[in-house]
Design a protein around this motif. Structure first.
Motif, PDB file in Angstrom:
ATOM      1  N   LYS A 114       0.835  -1.186   0.000  1.00  0.00           N
ATOM      2  CA  LYS A 114       0.000   0.000   0.000  1.00  0.00           C
ATOM      3  C   LYS A 114       0.876   1.244   0.000  1.00  0.00           C
ATOM      4  O   LYS A 114       2.036   1.230   0.401  1.00  0.00           O
ATOM      5  CB  LYS A 114      -0.919   0.011   1.232  1.00  0.00           C
ATOM      6  N   GLU A 115       0.318   2.337  -0.446  1.00  0.00           N
ATOM      7  CA  GLU A 115       1.070   3.583  -0.523  1.00  0.00           C
ATOM      8  C   GLU A 115       1.632   3.979   0.834  1.00  0.00           C
ATOM      9  O   GLU A 115       2.743   4.474   0.943  1.00  0.00           O
ATOM     10  CB  GLU A 115       0.156   4.702  -1.053  1.00  0.00           C
TER      11      GLU A 115
ATOM     12  N   ASP B  46       2.698   2.006   3.125  1.00  0.00           N
ATOM     13  CA  ASP B  46       3.886   1.198   3.407  1.00  0.00           C
ATOM     14  C   ASP B  46       5.119   1.804   2.747  1.00  0.00           C
ATOM     15  O   ASP B  46       6.205   1.807   3.310  1.00  0.00           O
ATOM     16  CB  ASP B  46       3.683  -0.223   2.901  1.00  0.00           C
ATOM     17  N   HIS B  47       4.936   2.333   1.540  1.00  0.00           N
ATOM     18  CA  HIS B  47       6.060   2.982   0.835  1.00  0.00           C
ATOM     19  C   HIS B  47       6.489   4.240   1.579  1.00  0.00           C
ATOM     20  O   HIS B  47       7.685   4.542   1.677  1.00  0.00           O
ATOM     21  CB  HIS B  47       5.667   3.329  -0.589  1.00  0.00           C
ATOM     22  N   GLN B  48       5.522   4.968   2.107  1.00  0.00           N
ATOM     23  CA  GLN B  48       5.861   6.193   2.818  1.00  0.00           C
ATOM     24  C   GLN B  48       6.620   5.883   4.105  1.00  0.00           C
ATOM     25  O   GLN B  48       7.604   6.549   4.441  1.00  0.00           O
ATOM     26  CB  GLN B  48       4.569   6.971   3.156  1.00  0.00           C
ATOM     27  N   ILE B  49       6.172   4.852   4.823  1.00  0.00           N
ATOM     28  CA  ILE B  49       6.839   4.468   6.064  1.00  0.00           C
ATOM     29  C   ILE B  49       8.277   4.033   5.788  1.00  0.00           C
ATOM     30  O   ILE B  49       9.197   4.322   6.550  1.00  0.00           O
ATOM     31  CB  ILE B  49       6.049   3.347   6.766  1.00  0.00           C
ATOM     32  N   ALA B  50       8.478   3.352   4.650  1.00  0.00           N
ATOM     33  CA  ALA B  50       9.806   2.832   4.318  1.00  0.00           C
ATOM     34  C   ALA B  50      10.809   3.949   4.065  1.00  0.00           C
ATOM     35  O   ALA B  50      12.014   3.728   4.112  1.00  0.00           O
ATOM     36  CB  ALA B  50       9.707   1.926   3.098  1.00  0.00           C
ATOM     37  N   LEU B  51      10.321   5.155   3.816  1.00  0.00           N
ATOM     38  CA  LEU B  51      11.222   6.275   3.537  1.00  0.00           C
ATOM     39  C   LEU B  51      11.814   6.854   4.821  1.00  0.00           C
ATOM     40  O   LEU B  51      12.784   7.604   4.767  1.00  0.00           O
ATOM     41  CB  LEU B  51      10.468   7.383   2.786  1.00  0.00           C
ATOM     42  N   PHE B  52      11.258   6.519   5.972  1.00  0.00           N
ATOM     43  CA  PHE B  52      11.712   7.141   7.233  1.00  0.00           C
ATOM     44  C   PHE B  52      12.372   6.117   8.136  1.00  0.00           C
ATOM     45  O   PHE B  52      12.155   4.937   8.007  1.00  0.00           O
ATOM     46  CB  PHE B  52      10.509   7.776   7.953  1.00  0.00           C
TER      47      PHE B  52
END
Length: 253
Positions: free
Chosen positions: A244-245, A247-253
């Motif tokens: 999910k989008e 999850d991608h955002q969390i992976a950036l931090f």
């Protein structure tokens, strides 16, 4: 899959085609190819088949190329994303009646059951052998070799059907179609050899009822030449579900 130049137009869109006959058990080892592998080959429209996607392949011209590694879905997804995926079976069948589409991908909302029933014939009939030979025959191959090869090929004594649901006009509709995927037949042979007549069904069902539906399961549907309104599940395609989008955002931090 047929290889095409990586032109800008092809990168935007791709179409499914049907290549046959491919007498896989009879071609040379360097020409044999995997499910996810590029090939180069001479093809032409099949004059005896009215389905627009159907093409004859020059068996002697097959040149196997790059394999898309198992488990690595990045490149495979790029290819799948270029194809039209119908939102439900009714949309695909509408494309058949309106545009003569006879090959297409659908993504079911849910697989509800796997039906297993004994085939009408437990072994190859003379008619089936003749049909397989006529489908596979090429001028450079010997008829005696074809007949022996077909006899060595173990026929699966069961028919498998998926019962699945699609969302159509906001409502769930149930569909039932027979699975003719070669991998499913080979799965049966493998689990039967490992677990025997009394133990094969449980791991077989676990794979098709639980494991594959847990992924982003797609059904490659195709019609029968002699019965143009009858659909079969030609192949199962099962990439992992997309993140999910969030999850991608969390992976950036």
């Amino acid at each position: 899959m047929p290889k095409r130049p990586a032109s800008q137009g092809w990168m935007r869109k791709a179409n499914l085609i049907r290549l046959y006959p491919v007498p896989f058990r009879l071609i040379t080892s360097d020409q044999q190819f995997a499910k996810w592998q590029w090939i180069e080959a001479s093809i032409e429209r099949s004059p005896a088949d009215r389905r627009p996607e159907s093409h004859k392949i020059g068996v002697d011209s097959i040149c196997a190329g790059k394999v898309l590694p198992a488990g690595d879905w990045c490149e495979r997804r790029v290819l799948l994303d270029r194809l039209k995926i119908y939102e439900n079976f009714d949309a695909l069948d509408k494309a058949r009646t309106e545009h003569n589409v006879t090959l297409g991908l659908i993504k079911p909302a849910r697989v509800t059951a796997l039906r297993i029933q004994k085939s009408a014939s437990q072994g190859w009939t003379s008619e089936e052998i003749d049909k397989l030979q006529s489908m596979q025959r090429q001028p450079s191959l010997f008829e005696e070799q074809e007949h022996a090869s077909i006899k060595r090929l173990e026929k699966v004594p069961f028919d498998f059907h998926y019962v699945y649901e699609c969302v159509t006009d906001g409502e769930l509709r149930t569909h039932i179609h027979k699975i003719v995927d070669w991998e499913v037949s080979q799965l049966y042979r493998n689990v039967y050899r490992k677990h025997g007549a009394k133990g094969w069904e449980l791991p077989f069902r676990q794979k098709l009822e639980t494991h594959l539906p847990s992924k982003e399961l797609m059904l490659l549907m195709g019609t029968i030449h002699r019965f143009p309104s009858q659909w079969l599940i030609v192949s199962l395609i099962y990439p992992p579900k997309r993140q999910k989008e969030d999850d991608h955002q969390i992976a950036l931090f």
